[in-house]
Design a protein around this motif. Sequence first.
Motif, PDB file in Angstrom:
ATOM      1  N   ALA A 135       0.857  -1.189   0.000  1.00 15.36           N
ATOM      2  CA  ALA A 135       0.000   0.000   0.000  1.00 15.36           C
ATOM      3  C   ALA A 135       0.891   1.237   0.000  1.00 15.36           C
ATOM      4  O   ALA A 135       1.934   1.236   0.627  1.00 15.36           O
ATOM      5  CB  ALA A 135      -0.902  -0.022   1.241  1.00 15.36           C
ATOM      6  N   ASN A 136       0.516   2.280  -0.690  1.00 11.74           N
ATOM      7  CA  ASN A 136      -0.651   2.474  -1.541  1.00 11.74           C
ATOM      8  C   ASN A 136      -0.278   2.433  -3.009  1.00 11.74           C
ATOM      9  O   ASN A 136      -0.769   3.239  -3.795  1.00 11.74           O
ATOM     10  CB  ASN A 136      -1.282   3.836  -1.240  1.00 11.74           C
ATOM     11  CG  ASN A 136      -2.063   3.792   0.063  1.00 11.74           C
ATOM     12  OD1 ASN A 136      -2.666   2.789   0.405  1.00 11.74           O
ATOM     13  ND2 ASN A 136      -2.035   4.909   0.787  1.00 11.74           N
ATOM     14  N   ASP A 189      -0.616   1.564  -6.648  1.00 13.71           N
ATOM     15  CA  ASP A 189      -1.747   1.152  -7.473  1.00 13.71           C
ATOM     16  C   ASP A 189      -1.234   0.234  -8.585  1.00 13.71           C
ATOM     17  O   ASP A 189      -0.343   0.607  -9.355  1.00 13.71           O
ATOM     18  CB  ASP A 189      -2.413   2.396  -8.062  1.00 13.71           C
ATOM     19  CG  ASP A 189      -3.544   2.025  -9.003  1.00 13.71           C
ATOM     20  OD1 ASP A 189      -4.534   1.442  -8.522  1.00 13.71           O
ATOM     21  OD2 ASP A 189      -3.409   2.282 -10.213  1.00 13.71           O
TER      22      ASP A 189
END
Lengths: 455, 455
Positions: A330-331, A333
Amino acid sequence: MTTKEYIKEHEEKFLNDLFGIIRIPSISAESEHKADMQKTAEYWRDHLLSLGIEKAEVMPSTGNPIVYGEHIIDPNAKTVLVYGHYDVMPVAPLELWDQPDPFEPVIKDGYIWARGADDDKGQSMIQAKGLETAMALGYLKCNVKFIFEGEEEIGSAALYPFLEEHKDLLKADFIFVSDTSMLSPEVPSMTSGLRGLCYWDIEVEGPNRDLHSGIYGGTVANPINELCKIISKIVDENGHITVPGFYDDVVEMTADEREMNKQIPFSSEEFCKSIGVPAEQGEKGFNTPERRGSRPCFDVCGIWGGHMGEGSKTIIPSKAHAKISTRLVANQDHEKIAKLMVDYIEKIAPKTVKVNVKVSHGGQAYLCPIDLPAYQVAEKAIEKAFGKRPLAVRSGGSIPIIAGFERILGIKSILMGFGLETNGIHSPNENMPLDMWFKGIETVAEFYKLFGTGN
Amino acid sequence: MTTKEYIKEHEEKFLNDLFGIIRIPSISAESEHKADMQKTAEYWRDHLLSLGIEKAEVMPSTGNPIVYGEHIIDPNAKTVLVYGHYDVMPVAPLELWDQPDPFEPVIKDGYIWARGADDDKGQSMIQAKGLETAMALGYLKCNVKFIFEGEEEIGSAALYPFLEEHKDLLKADFIFVSDTSMLSPEVPSMTSGLRGLCYWDIEVEGPNRDLHSGIYGGTVANPINELCKIISKIVDENGHITVPGFYDDVVEMTADEREMNKQIPFSSEEFCKSIGVPAEQGEKGFNTPERRGSRPCFDVCGIWGGHMGEGSKTIIPSKAHAKISTRLVANQDHEKIAKLMVDYIEKIAPKTVKVNVKVSHGGQAYLCPIDLPAYQVAEKAIEKAFGKRPLAVRSGGSIPIIAGFERILGIKSILMGFGLETNGIHSPNENMPLDMWFKGIETVAEFYKLFGTGN
């Protein structure tokens, strides 16, 4: 009556309720068990209703049915959504089981032995019995919803559209999941993170046919040589991934998490011995438990090209291929990372070959902030039952549906698992230590006692 | 009578002598032609004797028989050892030939069409007819020996022990070979070098089993990642091989050779188009013809490991493999290079994996110094027949037996070949242009006229 006393008094009943569901061989991967899936879902519906849950039903999906239940005590109170799965893994090879029938539970040496004793019938029943205890003792101050699916072991394909379709029905403050493991009863832990994934296929194309390496060697790019160069440029000598922007969104561990990481019992020697490697290797500045769960990584999962048979063939192959992957945290994408990698490889690839990078698939990482109120209540509940604050452990693997919950329903999951690495899930002789199971029930009951108004 | 006139007068007879040997289907790779091998060897013996060669015999070997002939005019004169092979390649697929029987030669459009028209019956017969002409015209001032083997197309296995056993018999000043090609009749050339070879198998071993890339990714060395890193370190960004000591024994091209190299007709565009690559690639400071024949190179001929099937599998594989090779140039010793590479890879390999590099096989490079007297006589003979000084071309491939002659007999070979790239050797519709064949005979006769006392 204390929580412990109540559970002690109901041990036999609790076990019988568990055994009832274990006895239905709900193997989602085997089509001859189609009727068992329906039967198990109905068992859950009936069982939830028997606990005093006001509403429970078996709902159709694009795959196996989904059990939904709800118990709303106050529309203004917080709502917990309990997730579990009622399907189990196949049992073959049967001869490796110490009991004749993996679906007829055996209690021996302080363990429950059966397929599903842990994953996830045992753990789902911890949730049900914990709530039952909490209700009986008057602890419950929040609303509870249940969602039990029947396809977790084969990819949860039907659950995603179900979540999309029933966003309102499933509205909750967080999801409560017992489907993971603890380090040990002495070192209790919760899973605070799961890694995401991105996977690509690379093809490097050189000459239009395999060439004689004598006649052409040294005059044209060799697709395997070039593929190796590309791959070698993706990670630097410090174990750092060189793709520009790759680390931009990485959530670093907090000081508290790094401190807890240090307490994870870990022996480099035993780790290396268990997998037969001479030494660990990873990103500079982090130790193995940190690298495993809190840092992204790059792995080639497969490579091939040219002559792979016996003997020698002196060729420059026409093509070379690799399957490459990154684990994400995380984070990050996965869609953004997918593109960054494609751009980078296209940038570093020499103009003397054609390089084709295709995104194969990906999944988001998951992180549960350990200062989330519900997480902190769960910590306290575990501390009450196990006598120690659980360590927050970020896991190296992925549970795609957890990231799916966050993406579709917009809420975090609390991964309060009571499995142990030795429980043999997915293997013969799956088991669950009795004391872990009862402590799990106690933890869930204590959770409800602590959670509600105010958090 | 001039050489040309003599040949013109005997055209029909010369062709008939060639056709006689072509008609015996001496395919060494096919065991049903065993009797044909003996028959062809005997044809050669009888034919050599018919030229007036004082001694010719069919000698046994560990494989197909070997034809030996000698014509000693003066024990103090120089001795030429003519090498050729009487075996040919298989002819399948028959339907791709424009003639019904590849062993029944056809003369059409100025070409001889048949299996063996070039390789090597046509070219060996050039040697025989050239000598016949030289003898008839009283040119011969040296001794001549012949050795024709019957296993060149299947590796010459029997020839090596034969050479060892008959060193005295085969004593000569150099070996005369017509089994290679020219650039074109307009750009005559001789092969002045052949590359050597060294071939290794690498295995990189990591964990004792394939690991889950989520649970272990980033904590242990991935054998494929490491193999790629090792491979990428063997050649630098200038196309230079980084193995210490690798270039120590390389014989650089002379200024004369580089000058001739520039005259080799070569179009980058056509070269790239013919093999379908966007651009050339090779060692900095050299052009493609130079890189091909005069510079060593490093090629991965095969690589494999991990998941190579459809779809994705998220693993860290236990092992990765590659077959790697270098082409060598004179005077690189393949055994020395073999060891240098093993040492280098062991040095650069990380300690987190086990790396096993095994030498698979190797062969020496060959270089004919273009200031060798016999080479210079050959140059002049070609100039006489073709009207131009032949370019010295170092070839990229290997002819192991040529290095074998040098190693066992200690003498150089003059590679005076009259083939053309378009002759389709090893393919259907093998051919030899009639004018090349007769010019070849003229060249050999002129060679004998120029060679002898004094050189």
